[in-house]
Design a protein around this motif. Sequence first.
Motif, PDB file in Angstrom:
ATOM      1  N   ASP A  31      36.749  29.670  21.685  1.00  0.00           N
ATOM      2  CA  ASP A  31      36.636  30.838  20.810  1.00  0.00           C
ATOM      3  C   ASP A  31      37.733  31.841  21.151  1.00  0.00           C
ATOM      4  N   ASN A  32      38.061  31.955  22.450  1.00  0.00           N
ATOM      5  CA  ASN A  32      39.130  32.852  22.898  1.00  0.00           C
ATOM      6  C   ASN A  32      40.449  32.085  22.834  1.00  0.00           C
ATOM      7  N   LYS A  33      41.134  32.227  21.726  1.00  0.00           N
ATOM      8  CA  LYS A  33      42.372  31.478  21.504  1.00  0.00           C
ATOM      9  C   LYS A  33      43.561  32.034  22.259  1.00  0.00           C
ATOM     10  N   SER A  34      43.413  33.185  22.877  1.00  0.00           N
ATOM     11  CA  SER A  34      44.543  33.778  23.591  1.00  0.00           C
ATOM     12  C   SER A  34      44.666  33.260  25.024  1.00  0.00           C
ATOM     13  N   GLY A  35      43.679  32.515  25.488  1.00  0.00           N
ATOM     14  CA  GLY A  35      43.693  32.025  26.859  1.00  0.00           C
ATOM     15  C   GLY A  35      44.665  30.884  27.079  1.00  0.00           C
ATOM     16  N   GLN A  39      41.768  28.412  30.934  1.00  0.00           N
ATOM     17  CA  GLN A  39      40.676  29.181  30.333  1.00  0.00           C
ATOM     18  C   GLN A  39      40.084  28.427  29.153  1.00  0.00           C
ATOM     19  N   GLN A  40      40.927  27.900  28.268  1.00  0.00           N
ATOM     20  CA  GLN A  40      40.423  27.199  27.088  1.00  0.00           C
ATOM     21  C   GLN A  40      39.663  25.935  27.478  1.00  0.00           C
ATOM     22  N   GLU A  43      36.230  26.952  28.734  1.00  0.00           N
ATOM     23  CA  GLU A  43      35.372  27.359  27.626  1.00  0.00           C
ATOM     24  C   GLU A  43      34.889  26.154  26.826  1.00  0.00           C
ATOM     25  N   TRP A 106      45.008  27.193  19.476  1.00  0.00           N
ATOM     26  CA  TRP A 106      44.187  26.297  20.300  1.00  0.00           C
ATOM     27  C   TRP A 106      45.090  25.397  21.119  1.00  0.00           C
TER      28      TRP A 106
END
Length: 121
Positions: A31-35, A39-40, A43, A106
């Motif tokens: 959901d946090n595409k900036s990671g 991080q991705q 998640e 993504w």
Amino acid sequence: MSDIIRIDQNARRSRATVVGNLVFLAGQVADNKSGDIVQQTREVLTKVDAMLARAGTDKSRLLNVQIWLKSMDDFDAMNAVYDAWVVPGSAPTRACGRVDLADPAWRIELIAIAAAPMTLV
């Protein structure tokens, strides 16, 4: 034929489908595409754990995992997170490749198949 259970369904897809003792997960993305990839990946694996739990199973019962990466430059960092997440002695079959993902932000998408109990709790 067993009943088919569709989890978190909309007009286009179900996030998971259970038939018999198999669970099929749709592609899971962050959901946090900036990671970054670490991080991705964390998640995505958390989302896989949650979907498997909703289907009455867990990652120890994974049968197959497909991982799509935006860049194979992320392979080693993704594997460091993935390897720590997989249950020792229960590693599923796996494929990993580079693809153009639907959203360029993504870095990873993961699809999985797992074994589940014959009935959901």
